[in-house]
Design a protein around this motif. Structure first.
Motif, mmCIF file in Angstrom:
data_model
loop_
_atom_site.group_PDB
_atom_site.id
_atom_site.type_symbol
_atom_site.label_atom_id
_atom_site.label_comp_id
_atom_site.label_asym_id
_atom_site.label_seq_id
_atom_site.Cartn_x
_atom_site.Cartn_y
_atom_site.Cartn_z
ATOM 1 N N UNK A 146 0.835 -1.209 0.000
ATOM 2 C CA UNK A 146 0.000 0.000 0.000
ATOM 3 C C UNK A 146 0.868 1.257 0.000
ATOM 4 N N UNK A 147 1.900 1.279 0.853
ATOM 5 C CA UNK A 147 2.793 2.433 0.912
ATOM 6 C C UNK A 147 3.539 2.622 -0.404
ATOM 7 N N UNK A 148 3.999 1.521 -0.986
ATOM 8 C CA UNK A 148 4.720 1.608 -2.260
ATOM 9 C C UNK A 148 3.801 2.122 -3.370
ATOM 10 N N UNK A 149 2.545 1.689 -3.337
ATOM 11 C CA UNK A 149 1.590 2.151 -4.348
ATOM 12 C C UNK A 149 1.350 3.654 -4.223
ATOM 13 N N UNK A 150 1.172 4.125 -2.988
ATOM 14 C CA UNK A 150 0.978 5.553 -2.774
ATOM 15 C C UNK A 150 2.214 6.344 -3.191
ATOM 16 N N UNK A 151 3.389 5.789 -2.894
ATOM 17 C CA UNK A 151 4.624 6.458 -3.301
ATOM 18 C C UNK A 151 4.727 6.539 -4.818
ATOM 19 N N UNK A 152 4.300 5.480 -5.504
ATOM 20 C CA UNK A 152 4.320 5.457 -6.963
ATOM 21 C C UNK A 152 3.303 6.432 -7.547
ATOM 22 N N UNK A 153 2.130 6.465 -6.953
ATOM 23 C CA UNK A 153 1.040 7.279 -7.492
ATOM 24 C C UNK A 153 1.198 8.761 -7.149
ATOM 25 N N UNK A 154 1.771 9.051 -5.991
ATOM 26 C CA UNK A 154 1.835 10.445 -5.529
ATOM 27 C C UNK A 154 3.238 10.823 -5.098
ATOM 28 N N UNK A 155 4.249 10.389 -5.837
ATOM 29 C CA UNK A 155 5.627 10.599 -5.404
ATOM 30 C C UNK A 155 5.967 12.064 -5.214
ATOM 31 N N UNK A 156 5.619 12.911 -6.143
ATOM 32 C CA UNK A 156 5.950 14.331 -6.039
ATOM 33 C C UNK A 156 5.193 14.998 -4.894
ATOM 34 N N UNK A 157 3.886 14.697 -4.804
ATOM 35 C CA UNK A 157 3.070 15.310 -3.750
ATOM 36 C C UNK A 157 3.520 14.855 -2.371
ATOM 37 N N UNK A 158 3.798 13.549 -2.235
ATOM 38 C CA UNK A 158 4.223 13.016 -0.938
ATOM 39 C C UNK A 158 5.580 13.576 -0.535
ATOM 40 N N UNK B 60 3.094 -1.253 9.715
ATOM 41 C CA UNK B 60 3.654 -1.024 8.379
ATOM 42 C C UNK B 60 3.158 0.288 7.784
ATOM 43 N N UNK B 61 1.870 0.569 7.945
ATOM 44 C CA UNK B 61 1.261 1.759 7.350
ATOM 45 C C UNK B 61 1.701 3.035 8.062
ATOM 46 N N UNK B 62 1.715 3.010 9.392
ATOM 47 C CA UNK B 62 2.025 4.216 10.176
ATOM 48 C C UNK B 62 3.529 4.390 10.326
ATOM 49 N N UNK B 63 4.198 4.579 9.199
ATOM 50 C CA UNK B 63 5.648 4.648 9.197
ATOM 51 C C UNK B 63 6.136 5.571 8.081
ATOM 52 N N UNK B 64 6.117 6.889 8.309
ATOM 53 C CA UNK B 64 6.517 7.858 7.275
ATOM 54 C C UNK B 64 7.886 7.608 6.647
ATOM 55 N N UNK B 65 8.912 7.190 7.417
ATOM 56 C CA UNK B 65 10.215 6.940 6.776
ATOM 57 C C UNK B 65 10.142 5.912 5.653
ATOM 58 N N UNK B 66 9.218 4.944 5.763
ATOM 59 C CA UNK B 66 9.089 3.932 4.720
ATOM 60 C C UNK B 66 8.532 4.549 3.443
ATOM 61 N N UNK B 67 7.595 5.482 3.579
ATOM 62 C CA UNK B 67 7.059 6.173 2.396
ATOM 63 C C UNK B 67 8.179 6.946 1.711
ATOM 64 N N UNK B 68 9.002 7.627 2.496
ATOM 65 C CA UNK B 68 10.127 8.379 1.942
ATOM 66 C C UNK B 68 11.098 7.429 1.236
#
Length: 210
Positions: A52-64, A119-127
């Motif tokens: 889920x985090x990887x998908x959000x990073x892929x879909x909203x990389x610039x915004x995130x 897994x979800x509540x981990x901002x460093x992983x999104x980065x």
């Protein structure tokens, strides 16, 4: 060519999952206090959260990316939380083991929720995934939401397999440690507390350097 999506998804997930984090500690903790089967529930759910985090990073990389740069208090908050929870495990948890019997049963029935939440509540992983996807796009192959369904499926399948495979390794290691310690909860709490404090220190250094 499509096999590369599976390969790189797996490799990147393993690299991201190897450093000791909250999910890894939860898996180790569960395998020591209970068994490897229940630890695998945490790992399976954490794998879903990673996808889920990887998908959000892929879909909203610039915004995130801009969001975390503008709201750095989120990283600071999680650094403080990890530090305080680590202190709790070292100094306080040993005094409450016997009084939390009922709560322990409740938690054992929500391993999927525990793994997914950590897994979800981990901002460093999104980065991490924002950086990883950016590097893939720059040096390896194009990876956007416009890719074919098959290539995206293989990439995210690789992420899932890499994540749960690494966590399963941690679970097996925790299980062996439990046998050697003969169920020493005091030592377990100290290890968990020290690990969480080290995570907070590492993240704070990384935050200052960046």
């Amino acid at each position: 060519m499509t096999a590369l999506y599976l390969l790189f998804g797996t490799i990147i997930a393993i690299v991201g999952a190897i450093p000791l984090g909250a999910v890894n500690i939860a898996v180790i903790n569960t395998s020591i206090k209970e068994n490897i089967k229940k630890a695998s529930y945490v790992a399976l759910a954490a794998g879903v959260g990673e996808v889920v985090l990887a998908f959000f990073a892929l879909h909203c990389s610039m915004q995130l990316s801009s969001f975390f740069l503008e709201n750095q208090w989120i990283q600071v908050l999680f650094i403080v939380i990890f530090f305080l929870v680590g202190i709790y495990f070292i100094f306080l948890a040993n005094n409450t083991v016997k009084s939390n019997g009922k709560r322990k049963i409740k938690l054992s029935n929500s391993k999927f929720l525990t793994g997914f939440s950590l897994a979800i509540l981990n901002p460093p992983v999104i980065i991490y995934w924002i950086l990883a996807i950016s590097l893939i796009n720059k040096y390896i192959f194009e990876l956007t939401v416009q890719n074919s369904i098959i290539s995206l499926f293989l990439f995210f399948l690789g992420i899932y397999l890499g994540k749960i495979g690494t966590l399963y390794f941690y679970g097996r290691w925790g299980n062996k440690m439990a046998k050697k310690q003969e169920g020493s909860k005091t030592k377990l709490h100290r290890i968990t507390g020290i690990a969480l404090i080290l995570i907070s220190v590492f993240q704070s250094i990384k935050f200052v350097v960046e």
